[in-house]
Design a protein around this motif. Sequence first.
Motif, PDB file in Angstrom:
ATOM      1  N   PRO A   2     -94.217 -55.014   1.226  1.00  0.00           N
ATOM      2  CA  PRO A   2     -94.761 -54.079   0.241  1.00  0.00           C
ATOM      3  C   PRO A   2     -95.488 -52.914   0.915  1.00  0.00           C
ATOM      4  CG  PRO A   2     -95.626 -56.313  -0.097  1.00  0.00           C
ATOM      5  CD  PRO A   2     -94.797 -56.336   1.143  1.00  0.00           C
ATOM      6  N   TYR A   3     -95.224 -51.737   0.400  1.00  0.00           N
ATOM      7  CA  TYR A   3     -95.838 -50.507   0.899  1.00  0.00           C
ATOM      8  C   TYR A   3     -96.929 -50.072  -0.081  1.00  0.00           C
ATOM      9  CZ  TYR A   3     -96.381 -45.462   1.269  1.00  0.00           C
ATOM     10  OH  TYR A   3     -96.895 -44.198   1.347  1.00  0.00           O
ATOM     11  N   HIS A   4     -98.072 -49.650   0.463  1.00  0.00           N
ATOM     12  CA  HIS A   4     -99.204 -49.217  -0.362  1.00  0.00           C
ATOM     13  C   HIS A   4     -99.673 -47.847   0.096  1.00  0.00           C
ATOM     14  CE1 HIS A   4     -99.470 -53.293  -1.936  1.00  0.00           C
ATOM     15  NE2 HIS A   4     -99.249 -53.672  -0.702  1.00  0.00           N
ATOM     16  N   GLU A   5     -99.814 -46.958  -0.846  1.00  0.00           N
ATOM     17  CA  GLU A   5    -100.303 -45.610  -0.568  1.00  0.00           C
ATOM     18  C   GLU A   5    -101.823 -45.627  -0.747  1.00  0.00           C
ATOM     19  OE1 GLU A   5     -98.779 -41.139  -1.560  1.00  0.00           O
ATOM     20  OE2 GLU A   5     -98.313 -42.742  -2.961  1.00  0.00           O
ATOM     21  N   MET A   6    -102.536 -45.433   0.338  1.00  0.00           N
ATOM     22  CA  MET A   6    -103.989 -45.547   0.334  1.00  0.00           C
ATOM     23  C   MET A   6    -104.641 -44.644  -0.713  1.00  0.00           C
ATOM     24  SD  MET A   6    -106.520 -47.173   1.892  1.00  0.00           S
ATOM     25  CE  MET A   6    -105.788 -47.774   3.402  1.00  0.00           C
ATOM     26  N   ASP A   7    -104.228 -43.387  -0.783  1.00  0.00           N
ATOM     27  CA  ASP A   7    -104.834 -42.459  -1.738  1.00  0.00           C
ATOM     28  C   ASP A   7    -104.571 -42.868  -3.182  1.00  0.00           C
ATOM     29  OD1 ASP A   7    -106.027 -40.833   0.174  1.00  0.00           O
ATOM     30  OD2 ASP A   7    -104.323 -39.474   0.283  1.00  0.00           O
ATOM     31  N   ALA A   8    -103.425 -43.479  -3.456  1.00  0.00           N
ATOM     32  CA  ALA A   8    -103.118 -43.919  -4.819  1.00  0.00           C
ATOM     33  C   ALA A   8    -104.026 -45.069  -5.243  1.00  0.00           C
ATOM     34  CB  ALA A   8    -101.653 -44.326  -4.923  1.00  0.00           C
ATOM     35  N   LEU A   9    -104.454 -45.884  -4.303  1.00  0.00           N
ATOM     36  CA  LEU A   9    -105.407 -46.952  -4.611  1.00  0.00           C
ATOM     37  C   LEU A   9    -106.827 -46.404  -4.752  1.00  0.00           C
ATOM     38  CD1 LEU A   9    -104.180 -49.724  -2.157  1.00  0.00           C
ATOM     39  CD2 LEU A   9    -103.981 -49.743  -4.645  1.00  0.00           C
ATOM     40  N   HIS A  10    -107.138 -45.385  -3.974  1.00  0.00           N
ATOM     41  CA  HIS A  10    -108.492 -44.823  -3.930  1.00  0.00           C
ATOM     42  C   HIS A  10    -108.797 -43.944  -5.139  1.00  0.00           C
ATOM     43  CE1 HIS A  10    -111.762 -42.310  -2.085  1.00  0.00           C
ATOM     44  NE2 HIS A  10    -112.154 -43.516  -1.749  1.00  0.00           N
ATOM     45  N   TYR A  11    -107.877 -43.026  -5.455  1.00  0.00           N
ATOM     46  CA  TYR A  11    -108.078 -42.087  -6.575  1.00  0.00           C
ATOM     47  C   TYR A  11    -107.328 -42.596  -7.800  1.00  0.00           C
ATOM     48  CZ  TYR A  11    -109.724 -38.996  -2.912  1.00  0.00           C
ATOM     49  OH  TYR A  11    -110.410 -38.461  -1.863  1.00  0.00           O
ATOM     50  N   VAL A  12    -108.079 -42.895  -8.864  1.00  0.00           N
ATOM     51  CA  VAL A  12    -107.460 -43.562 -10.003  1.00  0.00           C
ATOM     52  C   VAL A  12    -107.579 -42.824 -11.327  1.00  0.00           C
ATOM     53  CG1 VAL A  12    -107.628 -45.851  -9.004  1.00  0.00           C
ATOM     54  CG2 VAL A  12    -109.537 -44.955 -10.363  1.00  0.00           C
TER      55      VAL A  12
END
Length: 149
Positions: A2-12
């Motif tokens: 699984p790939y996770h985009e750090m900014d997508a988790l941080h900015y919601v």
Amino acid sequence: MPYHEMDALHYVGPGWAVDDGFAAKVAAIVSSPGWVFDSFGYPQVRELLWERADTVVWLDYSRSVIMPRVLRRSLRRTLLREPVFGGNRETLAGWFRRDHPAWWAWSQHAARRAAIHRLVHDPRFAHLNVIRFGAPHEAAAWLYDLTHR
């Protein structure tokens, strides 16, 4: 994996709202058997990422490679009003702020590079397999070799 985009988790959310549960989400992800993040991490999760990772792929590109990419991406996002993290959009007014991606990439390039260099050589992270690329063609060749074995 699984790939996770750090900014997508941080900015919601709107106004670049930050997720209060960000660190807990990252901790849950890195406790799973396999994962990929696109960042060396925000300060509150950086050491956790580096402790739990087994490999770091460092795209150690020069400003002359990074800046045209950042500028093209931000220009496209601004002109086409593309939604990014949390439904936010880059704006023309945002280009004049110090936290705009173009300004940030320019001003933080040397510091970020030095920080990654320190982490790569930190004895706490000696377990990591560090793969460092200084140019896009090096990364492309590596990826080609990986996918054509």
